[in-house]
Design a protein around this motif. Structure first.
Motif, PDB file in Angstrom:
ATOM      1  N   GLN A  88      45.509  43.478  45.920  1.00 30.57           N
ATOM      2  CA  GLN A  88      44.605  43.442  44.773  1.00 30.57           C
ATOM      3  C   GLN A  88      43.506  44.485  45.000  1.00 30.57           C
ATOM      4  N   GLN A  89      43.458  45.487  44.174  1.00 32.48           N
ATOM      5  CA  GLN A  89      42.456  46.541  44.299  1.00 32.48           C
ATOM      6  C   GLN A  89      41.217  46.190  43.467  1.00 32.48           C
ATOM      7  N   ARG A  90      40.041  46.474  44.027  1.00 30.50           N
ATOM      8  CA  ARG A  90      38.809  46.168  43.318  1.00 30.50           C
ATOM      9  C   ARG A  90      38.766  46.887  41.963  1.00 30.50           C
ATOM     10  N   GLY A  91      38.510  46.119  40.923  1.00 30.68           N
ATOM     11  CA  GLY A  91      38.395  46.684  39.587  1.00 30.68           C
ATOM     12  C   GLY A  91      39.574  46.403  38.693  1.00 30.68           C
ATOM     13  N   GLU A  99      39.495  41.474  36.876  1.00 28.70           N
ATOM     14  CA  GLU A  99      38.137  40.976  36.682  1.00 28.70           C
ATOM     15  C   GLU A  99      38.172  39.470  36.430  1.00 28.70           C
ATOM     16  N   LYS A 114      32.680  40.982  38.418  1.00 26.61           N
ATOM     17  CA  LYS A 114      33.230  40.417  39.649  1.00 26.61           C
ATOM     18  C   LYS A 114      34.748  40.513  39.607  1.00 26.61           C
ATOM     19  N   TYR A 115      35.332  40.869  40.755  1.00 21.50           N
ATOM     20  CA  TYR A 115      36.753  41.185  40.784  1.00 21.50           C
ATOM     21  C   TYR A 115      37.456  40.466  41.931  1.00 21.50           C
ATOM     22  N   GLU A 116      38.727  40.119  41.690  1.00 21.95           N
ATOM     23  CA  GLU A 116      39.552  39.600  42.774  1.00 21.95           C
ATOM     24  C   GLU A 116      40.071  40.778  43.578  1.00 21.95           C
ATOM     25  N   ILE A 117      39.859  40.730  44.887  1.00 17.53           N
ATOM     26  CA  ILE A 117      40.286  41.829  45.749  1.00 17.53           C
ATOM     27  C   ILE A 117      40.953  41.260  46.997  1.00 17.53           C
ATOM     28  N   LEU A 173      40.872  40.828  50.678  1.00 15.72           N
ATOM     29  CA  LEU A 173      39.851  40.902  51.723  1.00 15.72           C
ATOM     30  C   LEU A 173      40.442  41.262  53.070  1.00 15.72           C
ATOM     31  N   TYR A 178      42.617  36.772  49.270  1.00 16.82           N
ATOM     32  CA  TYR A 178      41.924  37.378  48.145  1.00 16.82           C
ATOM     33  C   TYR A 178      40.519  36.822  48.050  1.00 16.82           C
TER      34      TYR A 178
END
Length: 257
Positions: free
Chosen positions: A219-222, A225, A230-233, A235, A257
């Protein structure tokens, strides 16, 4: 080894060694994922809207949701020993309410998915050895029926033998593999990638292949949403070797994530 204390079941004074990723509060590890010295590994993943935990039940091992990983890994050496439990609706504290989770439990030979839902504890054999989030695991597996035509091989023309159709690109056997970021699509994508991926003979090659497999569902930031700004990324991504029982070589893994 130090005592492991639990809310309802007996404390465990002597237990298998456990290592994993956790949020530590009040000197207690709230594990995201972990492995024990016998090569049994567990990861908890979000299961919002479906997870349902129970009141205390007589005659069952009543384990709080946040205790499940250390309770199993402290005393179970393989998946078959980890199939009996009742997950309690007991929060860790007022500041840390119940997390809605389901779990994948794996050893070197098999995986299961454990879900505590309104109908009770559901334990599913997990032949693909992967897990994402919603919907429930039985529905995730059923959805794979929609993709049985996928193949790592180049396709042949079955559309019409009288049409000169051309496989103009490599990888066209995977046309139709979902590419969106929903958990159901990520389940299909990582399952296809895992069951078809071929690792080399060395551990280094296996580690590299492992990160390529889970890279298919990064999951890439951006891109996803979840609230304003706020974004799922992704970690972290980690793996462990359930045969050699050391962390960060290949075997079982988790993406957080």
């Amino acid at each position: 080894s130090s005592d492991l204390k639990f809310r309802e079941v007996d404390d465990i004074k002597s237990h298998y060694a456990i290592i994993g990723m956790a949020f530590v509060t009040e000197d207690y590890p709230l594990y995201y994922d972990a492995i024990n010295e016998k090569g049994l590994a567990i990861a908890g993943l979000n299961f919002v809207g479906n997870a349902h935990y129970k009141e205390k039940q007589e005659g069952k091992d009543n384990v709080a949701q946040f205790e499940l990983i250390p309770w199993i890994l402290s005393q179970c050496s393989n998946v078959n020993e980890a199939r009996k439990m009742n997950v309690l609706n007991t929060p860790f504290s007022d500041k840390l309410p119940l997390a809605s989770l389901h779990w994948i439990i794996s050893d070197s030979t098999q995986s299961i998915t454990v879900e505590s839902v309104i109908d009770g504890i559901k334990i599913y054999d997990n032949p693909v050895g992967v897990l994402t989030n919603n919907p429930s695991f039985d529905k995730q597996m059923f959805a794979l029926n929609n993709y049985m035509y996928l193949s790592p091989k180049q396709p042949r023309n079955t559309f019409c033998e009288n049409l000169a159709l051309d496989a103009y690109s490599r990888g066209m056997g995977g046309l139709g593999l979902p590419g969106d970021l929903s958990s159901s699509s990520r389940f299909v994508r990582v399952a296809f990638t895992k069951v078809n991926a071929i690792s080399g003979e060395s551990e280094e090659e296996s580690v590299s292949q492992f990160f390529h497999i889970l890279g298919s569902v990064d999951q890439q930031r951006g891109c996803c949403e979840v609230a304003d700004g706020k974004y799922e990324i992704t970690l972290y991504t980690s793996c462990c070797n359930v045969t050699k029982r050391n962390t960060f070589p290949s075997g079982s893994g988790v993406q957080r994530y």
